[in-house]
Write a protein that holds these residues in place. Structure first.
Motif, mmCIF file in Angstrom:
data_model
loop_
_atom_site.group_PDB
_atom_site.id
_atom_site.type_symbol
_atom_site.label_atom_id
_atom_site.label_comp_id
_atom_site.label_asym_id
_atom_site.label_seq_id
_atom_site.Cartn_x
_atom_site.Cartn_y
_atom_site.Cartn_z
ATOM 1 N N PRO A 17 8.861 -21.983 3.916
ATOM 2 C CA PRO A 17 8.188 -22.950 3.040
ATOM 3 C C PRO A 17 6.732 -22.561 2.787
ATOM 4 N N ASP A 18 6.093 -21.926 3.734
ATOM 5 C CA ASP A 18 4.710 -21.476 3.503
ATOM 6 C C ASP A 18 4.711 -19.952 3.462
ATOM 7 N N ALA A 19 5.215 -19.411 2.374
ATOM 8 C CA ALA A 19 5.294 -17.960 2.215
ATOM 9 C C ALA A 19 3.886 -17.385 2.259
ATOM 10 N N LEU A 20 3.716 -16.408 3.124
ATOM 11 C CA LEU A 20 2.390 -15.816 3.304
ATOM 12 C C LEU A 20 2.163 -14.724 2.262
ATOM 13 N N PRO A 21 0.926 -14.645 1.700
ATOM 14 C CA PRO A 21 0.667 -13.552 0.758
ATOM 15 C C PRO A 21 0.504 -12.249 1.533
ATOM 16 N N CYS A 22 0.912 -11.168 0.945
ATOM 17 C CA CYS A 22 0.779 -9.849 1.555
ATOM 18 C C CYS A 22 -0.473 -9.195 0.978
ATOM 19 N N VAL A 23 -1.354 -8.676 1.841
ATOM 20 C CA VAL A 23 -2.592 -8.047 1.379
ATOM 21 C C VAL A 23 -2.562 -6.580 1.780
ATOM 22 N N VAL A 24 -2.686 -5.695 0.794
ATOM 23 C CA VAL A 24 -2.762 -4.263 1.030
ATOM 24 C C VAL A 24 -3.961 -3.765 0.238
ATOM 25 N N MET A 63 10.196 -8.552 4.850
ATOM 26 C CA MET A 63 9.979 -8.475 3.413
ATOM 27 C C MET A 63 11.259 -8.023 2.761
ATOM 28 N N SER A 64 11.441 -8.456 1.544
ATOM 29 C CA SER A 64 12.621 -7.985 0.825
ATOM 30 C C SER A 64 12.369 -6.564 0.348
ATOM 31 N N ASP A 65 13.414 -5.827 0.061
ATOM 32 C CA ASP A 65 13.316 -4.420 -0.316
ATOM 33 C C ASP A 65 12.518 -4.228 -1.594
ATOM 34 N N ASP A 66 12.646 -5.090 -2.597
ATOM 35 C CA ASP A 66 11.940 -4.906 -3.861
ATOM 36 C C ASP A 66 10.431 -5.049 -3.687
ATOM 37 N N VAL A 67 9.947 -5.901 -2.823
ATOM 38 C CA VAL A 67 8.507 -6.036 -2.578
ATOM 39 C C VAL A 67 7.993 -4.791 -1.854
ATOM 40 N N THR A 68 8.773 -4.287 -0.907
ATOM 41 C CA THR A 68 8.377 -3.082 -0.172
ATOM 42 C C THR A 68 8.249 -1.906 -1.125
ATOM 43 N N VAL A 69 9.223 -1.755 -2.004
ATOM 44 C CA VAL A 69 9.178 -0.670 -2.977
ATOM 45 C C VAL A 69 7.971 -0.850 -3.894
ATOM 46 N N HIS A 70 7.719 -2.081 -4.323
ATOM 47 C CA HIS A 70 6.575 -2.357 -5.201
ATOM 48 C C HIS A 70 5.250 -2.001 -4.507
ATOM 49 N N ILE A 71 5.119 -2.381 -3.257
ATOM 50 C CA ILE A 71 3.887 -2.089 -2.502
ATOM 51 C C ILE A 71 3.727 -0.587 -2.310
ATOM 52 N N LEU A 72 4.786 0.088 -1.939
ATOM 53 C CA LEU A 72 4.715 1.539 -1.758
ATOM 54 C C LEU A 72 4.375 2.239 -3.070
ATOM 55 N N THR A 73 4.925 1.738 -4.182
ATOM 56 C CA THR A 73 4.598 2.315 -5.491
ATOM 57 C C THR A 73 3.119 2.128 -5.801
ATOM 58 N N GLU A 74 2.605 0.956 -5.501
ATOM 59 C CA GLU A 74 1.173 0.719 -5.744
ATOM 60 C C GLU A 74 0.310 1.576 -4.827
ATOM 61 N N ILE A 75 0.730 1.767 -3.598
ATOM 62 C CA ILE A 75 -0.019 2.652 -2.686
ATOM 63 C C ILE A 75 -0.018 4.072 -3.239
ATOM 64 N N ARG A 76 1.158 4.529 -3.720
ATOM 65 C CA ARG A 76 1.241 5.863 -4.306
ATOM 66 C C ARG A 76 0.317 5.989 -5.518
ATOM 67 N N ASP A 77 0.295 4.966 -6.365
ATOM 68 C CA ASP A 77 -0.572 4.993 -7.552
ATOM 69 C C ASP A 77 -2.038 5.010 -7.147
ATOM 70 N N GLU A 78 -2.379 4.227 -6.138
ATOM 71 C CA GLU A 78 -3.755 4.213 -5.641
ATOM 72 C C GLU A 78 -4.144 5.587 -5.105
ATOM 73 N N LEU A 79 -3.227 6.232 -4.379
ATOM 74 C CA LEU A 79 -3.494 7.585 -3.868
ATOM 75 C C LEU A 79 -3.702 8.569 -5.011
ATOM 76 N N ARG A 80 -2.901 8.448 -6.056
ATOM 77 C CA ARG A 80 -3.078 9.323 -7.223
ATOM 78 C C ARG A 80 -4.466 9.086 -7.843
ATOM 79 N N ASP A 81 -4.828 7.816 -7.985
ATOM 80 C CA ASP A 81 -6.143 7.494 -8.545
ATOM 81 C C ASP A 81 -7.263 8.063 -7.666
ATOM 82 N N MET A 82 -7.073 7.933 -6.351
ATOM 83 C CA MET A 82 -8.086 8.468 -5.440
ATOM 84 C C MET A 82 -8.171 9.982 -5.554
#
Length: 159
Positions: free
Chosen positions: A12-19, A42-61
């Protein structure tokens, strides 16, 4: 009795994930095992989304690092040019200092030579003046003697 698997249901109180700076409201499932332990998954789709964003951030860096490296290389080349100009300026200044030093030595030699010539001339003038004063005294004595002789001759011829 066989244990039944725990029931999965959204919290009921879903916690936000901060990366990093990314805040994602994740779809959390709460699994209740016993009262002491709550396990968040975490569900698989959120994990994939977070990993994709981490990968994009690494590319930007990486792109930012490449840009920084390029700017460093450009700065390094500019510094090489500046160092070369400084070396050239130092070489020119050393040459000018050597020329000035040489000119100064020549000027000192000329001044010393003129000074020696002036002293020699001064001595010559002094010697001439001393000789002239000696001659003046002698001439005065001779003139005095001639005057006495004339006076004596006039007395002898007139007596």
């Amino acid at each position: 009795m066989a244990a039944t698997p725990p029931e999965r249901r959204p919290s009921p109180d879903a916690l936000p994930c901060v990366v990093g700076d990314l805040r994602v409201a994740s779809k959390l499932l709460v699994t209740e095992g016993n009262l002491d332990t709550l396990e968040l998954m975490m569900s698989d789709d959120v994990t994939v989304h977070i990993l994709t964003e981490i990968r994009d951030e690494l590319r930007d860096m990486r792109d930012e690092i490449r840009g920084t490296n390029q700017r460093l290389d450009d700065t390094h080349m500019e510094l090489r040019g500046t160092n070369q100009r400084l070396d050239d300026t130092r070489t020119r200044l050393e040459l000018r200092i050597d020329e000035t030093r040489s000119q100064l030595v020549e000027a000192e030699i000329r001044t010393a030579t003129r000074f020696v010539e002036l002293i020699a001339s001064s001595r010559d003038v002094h010697k001439l003046l001393v000789d002239r004063f000696d001659l003046r005294d002698r001439v005065e004595r001779v003139e005095h003697d001639v005057a006495e002789i004339k006076t004596a001759l006039k007395k002898q011829s007139g007596s």
